[in-house]
Design a protein around this motif. Structure first.
Motif, short mmCIF file in Angstrom:
data_model
loop_
_atom_site.label_atom_id
_atom_site.label_comp_id
_atom_site.label_asym_id
_atom_site.label_seq_id
_atom_site.Cartn_x
_atom_site.Cartn_y
_atom_site.Cartn_z
N GLU B 175 44.22 46.79 39.51
CA GLU B 175 44.92 46.11 38.41
C GLU B 175 45.07 44.62 38.71
OE1 GLU B 175 45.78 47.64 35.68
OE2 GLU B 175 46.15 49.76 36.11
N ALA B 176 45.43 44.30 39.94
CA ALA B 176 45.57 42.89 40.32
C ALA B 176 44.23 42.17 40.21
CB ALA B 176 46.12 42.77 41.74
N GLN B 179 43.38 41.33 36.60
CA GLN B 179 44.22 40.20 36.15
C GLN B 179 43.66 38.87 36.65
OE1 GLN B 179 48.37 40.82 37.12
NE2 GLN B 179 48.40 42.84 36.13
N ILE B 180 43.25 38.85 37.92
CA ILE B 180 42.70 37.61 38.49
C ILE B 180 41.39 37.25 37.80
CG2 ILE B 180 41.71 36.62 40.61
CD1 ILE B 180 43.82 38.58 42.07
N THR B 182 40.49 38.02 34.80
CA THR B 182 40.79 37.58 33.43
C THR B 182 41.22 36.12 33.42
OG1 THR B 182 41.40 39.85 32.87
CG2 THR B 182 42.16 38.11 31.37
N ARG B 183 42.04 35.74 34.40
CA ARG B 183 42.45 34.33 34.52
C ARG B 183 41.24 33.44 34.81
NH1 ARG B 183 47.05 35.96 37.44
NH2 ARG B 183 46.17 35.38 39.44
N THR B 242 38.41 36.86 44.74
CA THR B 242 39.20 37.75 43.88
C THR B 242 39.84 38.88 44.69
OG1 THR B 242 37.82 37.31 41.95
CG2 THR B 242 39.05 39.39 41.95
N ALA B 246 43.70 39.72 45.29
CA ALA B 246 44.22 40.99 44.76
C ALA B 246 44.90 41.80 45.86
CB ALA B 246 43.08 41.80 44.13
#
Lengths: 256, 256
Positions: B175-176, B179-180, B182-183, B242, B246
């Motif tokens: 999940e982390a 998110q990274i 996506t940023r 990444t 994460a």
């Protein structure tokens, strides 16, 4: 980002319980992509100047047949030759046999040192660690075997030899192996051919075998005999028997 | 002579001191020569059905960048798929995607068991040993990362996804990571895609990660993004950042 930041070494069959450690310095033709192939031509890129053709396939089969851990180089010898010290003029060759290597011309001392630190050091540290583990694991002496191949045509000369057993200063395994091969009469074999210690090719044997008092031998196979997986398997199966007998003959004398 | 007598596994960068162990189950397309290529055609032999194209190159670069040992399979998943238990119907597939595998049809239980014993067992024993060594070597939790690639076209369907982060039961790292990503906005990433645990693809994560309470994540990269060494290097360098972020995000929570 560091161009040389790739693994220098891999260990196969680390669980093997045989009293042997296999080493294959020239197992890979890999050149880190940022080095742009060192500027060599396509014909040299996968030729014997970049790696020992067939040696890794033969070594992998021997690893399984002899239950022996195998330490294999993961970078082309054109980037750094792990069977050479930093002092050797050919450890980072600007010319190899008849092929120029433009990417190795005019390197600074720092660039040469970086190649040594990224490739030679982890390779030989791993050989030492795998030897330590195997010596702790098995009874009796552990034999070091390095595995190489040679080109059938060298500087334009055809070679008839098929199999060489080389040594640095301790020749008991090499001599026994050639006697066994002569009895078998299948492959044309000789001691200290097509190279010998005076050509500077026994660096790994000296560093890890002779320095520890271990029996050791360097095997050289003509690469046209092992240039497919099936051919490499057949030669490895032949050699597994010869080497097992030769080690028994050599270490029997030593332990008696 | 045993057709399956080849090393099932290799360990790269075993000296790495990172708090990560990398695993690449499908790193090799090698089929032992005595199995006659399992009767598959030339088009399948080096395709994604035989191995994860580009995954080993990416994994080797990550091994060096993250200073993490890498355990890599050395036999094609068509012989035995190390990310499957013996009970899985597709551990020795008689058909893979659209390709028949004649050499896997009608195998006896003994033949299936021999594949499992020669390939699955040493592979997973080695993963366990490398995890043990890394856990003893570093402070804090060791994260298990398995590395895969997927084909851009599967059963005739084109896939837009570029990067998947999958988990078995513990999704904090996955999940982390998404998110990274996506940023960053560079690669198209998703959690539990293009596969998920319900497809039976998280066997290694469950066996070595969840079973030990270790954080873990399975990375899937579309193979057209890593099908040369230079492309694999670029994606690995992107992923190293990444994954490091994460892991920090996920394990910071756990250790706080």
């Amino acid at each position: 980002m560091d161009a040389l930041d790739w693994p220098a070494v891999a260990v196969f069959g680390d669980n093997g319980d045989g009293a042997v450690v296999l080493v294959c310095e020239h197992a890979s033709a890999f050149i880190p992509p940022a080095l742009d192939g060192l500027g060599i031509g396509d014909s040299a890129r996968l030729s014997h100047v970049a790696w020992d053709i067939g040696a890794l396939d033969m070594a992998r089969r021997l690893c399984a047949r002899m239950r022996a851990p195998l330490v294999a180089g993961q970078v082309s010898r054109l980037v750094y030759d792990c069977n050479r010290p930093l002092e050797a003029p050919d450890c980072i060759p600007a010319k190899s046999e008849v092929h120029d290597v433009p990417g190795n011309r005019g390197l600074s001392d720092a660039a040469r040192r970086a190649r040594f630190d990224h490739i030679h050091t982890p390779f030989h540290d791993t050989v030492a660690q795998v030897l330590d583990r195997q010596i702790a694991r098995v009874d009796g002496p552990v034999t070091l075997i390095t595995l190489h191949s040679f080109t059938p045509v060298y500087f334009g000369q055809r070679r008839d030899l098929e199999l060489g057993f080389l040594f640095h200063s301790r020749g008991d395994v090499a001599e026994a192996a050639v006697q066994i091969e002569t009895r078998k009469g299948v492959m044309k074999a000789a001691v200290n051919a097509p190279y010998s210690a005076t050509d500077g090719v026994t660096y790994s044997l000296q560093k890890h075998g002779d320095a520890r008092g271990l029996p050791s031998v360097m095997v050289e196979v003509r690469n046209d005999l092992i240039d497919t997986e099936a051919k490499a398997q057949a030669v490895a199966d032949h050699l597994a028997d010869t080497l097992t007998q030769a080690i028994a003959a050599a270490t029997q004398g030593a332990s008696a």
